[in-house]
Design a protein around this motif. Sequence first.
Motif, PDB file in Angstrom:
ATOM      1  N   ALA A  89       0.836  -1.204   0.000  1.00  0.00           N
ATOM      2  CA  ALA A  89       0.000   0.000   0.000  1.00  0.00           C
ATOM      3  C   ALA A  89       0.869   1.252   0.000  1.00  0.00           C
ATOM      4  N   SER A  90       1.963   1.217   0.757  1.00  0.00           N
ATOM      5  CA  SER A  90       2.885   2.357   0.780  1.00  0.00           C
ATOM      6  C   SER A  90       3.488   2.593  -0.598  1.00  0.00           C
ATOM      7  N   ALA A  91       3.856   1.503  -1.292  1.00  0.00           N
ATOM      8  CA  ALA A  91       4.416   1.629  -2.639  1.00  0.00           C
ATOM      9  C   ALA A  91       3.389   2.193  -3.614  1.00  0.00           C
ATOM     10  N   GLN A  92       2.133   1.779  -3.484  1.00  0.00           N
ATOM     11  CA  GLN A  92       1.076   2.303  -4.359  1.00  0.00           C
ATOM     12  C   GLN A  92       0.849   3.793  -4.114  1.00  0.00           C
ATOM     13  N   LEU A  93       0.927   4.206  -2.866  1.00  0.00           N
ATOM     14  CA  LEU A  93       0.791   5.628  -2.537  1.00  0.00           C
ATOM     15  C   LEU A  93       1.941   6.428  -3.151  1.00  0.00           C
ATOM     16  N   LYS A  94       3.155   5.921  -3.053  1.00  0.00           N
ATOM     17  CA  LYS A  94       4.308   6.631  -3.611  1.00  0.00           C
ATOM     18  C   LYS A  94       4.205   6.734  -5.135  1.00  0.00           C
ATOM     19  N   THR A  95       3.628   5.719  -5.764  1.00  0.00           N
ATOM     20  CA  THR A  95       3.417   5.778  -7.217  1.00  0.00           C
ATOM     21  C   THR A  95       2.513   6.953  -7.572  1.00  0.00           C
ATOM     22  N   LEU A  96       1.441   7.139  -6.799  1.00  0.00           N
ATOM     23  CA  LEU A  96       0.542   8.267  -7.033  1.00  0.00           C
ATOM     24  C   LEU A  96       1.247   9.591  -6.758  1.00  0.00           C
ATOM     25  N   GLN A  97       2.044   9.625  -5.699  1.00  0.00           N
ATOM     26  CA  GLN A  97       2.754  10.856  -5.362  1.00  0.00           C
ATOM     27  C   GLN A  97       3.786  11.230  -6.421  1.00  0.00           C
ATOM     28  N   ASN A  98       4.362  10.227  -7.058  1.00  0.00           N
ATOM     29  CA  ASN A  98       5.340  10.497  -8.121  1.00  0.00           C
ATOM     30  C   ASN A  98       4.670  10.878  -9.439  1.00  0.00           C
ATOM     31  N   ARG A  99       3.454  10.429  -9.641  1.00  0.00           N
ATOM     32  CA  ARG A  99       2.770  10.680 -10.913  1.00  0.00           C
ATOM     33  C   ARG A  99       2.019  12.010 -10.924  1.00  0.00           C
ATOM     34  N   TYR A 100       1.370  12.330  -9.801  1.00  0.00           N
ATOM     35  CA  TYR A 100       0.501  13.499  -9.771  1.00  0.00           C
ATOM     36  C   TYR A 100       1.138  14.675  -9.027  1.00  0.00           C
ATOM     37  N   GLN A 101       0.784  15.857  -9.437  1.00  0.00           N
ATOM     38  CA  GLN A 101       1.224  17.076  -8.767  1.00  0.00           C
ATOM     39  C   GLN A 101       0.261  17.341  -7.597  1.00  0.00           C
ATOM     40  N   LEU A 102       0.492  16.628  -6.511  1.00  0.00           N
ATOM     41  CA  LEU A 102      -0.400  16.715  -5.365  1.00  0.00           C
ATOM     42  C   LEU A 102      -0.069  17.927  -4.501  1.00  0.00           C
ATOM     43  N   PRO A 103      -1.045  18.412  -3.730  1.00  0.00           N
ATOM     44  CA  PRO A 103      -0.762  19.506  -2.796  1.00  0.00           C
ATOM     45  C   PRO A 103       0.329  19.100  -1.810  1.00  0.00           C
ATOM     46  N   ALA A 104       0.966  20.091  -1.210  1.00  0.00           N
ATOM     47  CA  ALA A 104       2.105  19.825  -0.326  1.00  0.00           C
ATOM     48  C   ALA A 104       1.746  18.909   0.835  1.00  0.00           C
ATOM     49  N   ASP A 105       0.512  19.007   1.342  1.00  0.00           N
ATOM     50  CA  ASP A 105       0.139  18.182   2.492  1.00  0.00           C
ATOM     51  C   ASP A 105      -0.026  16.711   2.141  1.00  0.00           C
ATOM     52  N   LEU A 106       0.033  16.387   0.836  1.00  0.00           N
ATOM     53  CA  LEU A 106      -0.103  14.993   0.407  1.00  0.00           C
ATOM     54  C   LEU A 106       1.178  14.441  -0.210  1.00  0.00           C
ATOM     55  N   ASP A 107       2.267  15.219  -0.182  1.00  0.00           N
ATOM     56  CA  ASP A 107       3.503  14.707  -0.763  1.00  0.00           C
ATOM     57  C   ASP A 107       4.140  13.685   0.175  1.00  0.00           C
ATOM     58  N   GLU A 108       5.218  13.069  -0.283  1.00  0.00           N
ATOM     59  CA  GLU A 108       5.822  11.963   0.466  1.00  0.00           C
ATOM     60  C   GLU A 108       6.327  12.389   1.836  1.00  0.00           C
ATOM     61  N   ALA A 109       6.708  13.649   1.971  1.00  0.00           N
ATOM     62  CA  ALA A 109       7.228  14.131   3.250  1.00  0.00           C
ATOM     63  C   ALA A 109       6.119  14.277   4.294  1.00  0.00           C
ATOM     64  N   HIS A 110       4.864  14.416   3.834  1.00  0.00           N
ATOM     65  CA  HIS A 110       3.771  14.700   4.770  1.00  0.00           C
ATOM     66  C   HIS A 110       2.723  13.594   4.835  1.00  0.00           C
ATOM     67  N   PHE A 111       2.819  12.606   3.988  1.00  0.00           N
ATOM     68  CA  PHE A 111       1.821  11.527   3.998  1.00  0.00           C
ATOM     69  C   PHE A 111       2.502  10.212   3.661  1.00  0.00           C
ATOM     70  N   GLN A 112       2.546   9.326   4.644  1.00  0.00           N
ATOM     71  CA  GLN A 112       3.115   7.991   4.454  1.00  0.00           C
ATOM     72  C   GLN A 112       2.186   6.960   5.084  1.00  0.00           C
ATOM     73  N   ILE A 113       2.269   5.750   4.568  1.00  0.00           N
ATOM     74  CA  ILE A 113       1.539   4.636   5.161  1.00  0.00           C
ATOM     75  C   ILE A 113       2.539   3.815   5.971  1.00  0.00           C
ATOM     76  N   PHE A 114       2.246   3.655   7.249  1.00  0.00           N
ATOM     77  CA  PHE A 114       3.185   3.011   8.153  1.00  0.00           C
ATOM     78  C   PHE A 114       3.041   1.481   8.114  1.00  0.00           C
ATOM     79  N   PRO A 115       4.092   0.773   8.497  1.00  0.00           N
ATOM     80  CA  PRO A 115       4.003  -0.695   8.551  1.00  0.00           C
ATOM     81  C   PRO A 115       2.922  -1.133   9.532  1.00  0.00           C
ATOM     82  N   GLY A 116       2.430  -2.355   9.338  1.00  0.00           N
ATOM     83  CA  GLY A 116       1.363  -2.844  10.217  1.00  0.00           C
ATOM     84  C   GLY A 116       1.846  -3.212  11.584  1.00  0.00           C
TER      85      GLY A 116
END
Length: 230
Positions: free
Chosen positions: A203-230
Amino acid sequence: MGRHRRQAFVLLTSLGVLLGSGGFLYARGSGLLSGPRILSSGHVQPSGELTAYLRWLKQLEAERHKMQLNQMFSLAPLATTAGYADLLSENAPPIVGPPELAVARRFEERVSPVIHGARATQESFDRVPAPPECEALFTSYHGALAHTRTGIGKIFEKTITTIHALARSKEKSKDAAPALGFLEKEHAEKNLSHAVDASFADASAQLKTLQNRYQLPADLDEAHFQIFPG
């Protein structure tokens, strides 16, 4: 074909071509036939639906992570002999019946909120439909939450079943062996934990794929939004 019929045919054909061209120009101008808008940075302009969904997921993930940390502090004492002894301490409610049943009841009281929290988190997640861009992320995150519920449930069921069996048993060591073997194997190999961690990592890898593809707002970039291990 008569002269008037030929003229009508030509008129209708010309009108059809004109309407078709107009429809195409309208669709192109309105963006219906255009592809994703590529920005100068090379990223794709995200839709409002995508941005809103990721912001909602960010909030859910923060709550899940906070709950997980609280559960770790709450259940950590149960990993020690002293922790289990605490279930039968003087401060605990009076024991009615075999001591094992009192342990089972108090263990269940401590672990049940964890199971309830995992179920509530998955139900909240599943209620919000994901946009098409997030289909892979949705599948991975759903799987991670499902693995979490399954893992906790298996360990909880094995523990409670064994404690109840010991309360009725005269050969406690013999009857406890299968469950203790299961728990010791899980402690050593961590198969259930690995399944959870692998799903959250995906899930974390899928999120990073979206973050790399789209010009997301700053609050959704990799520095501010991560999915933590279970």
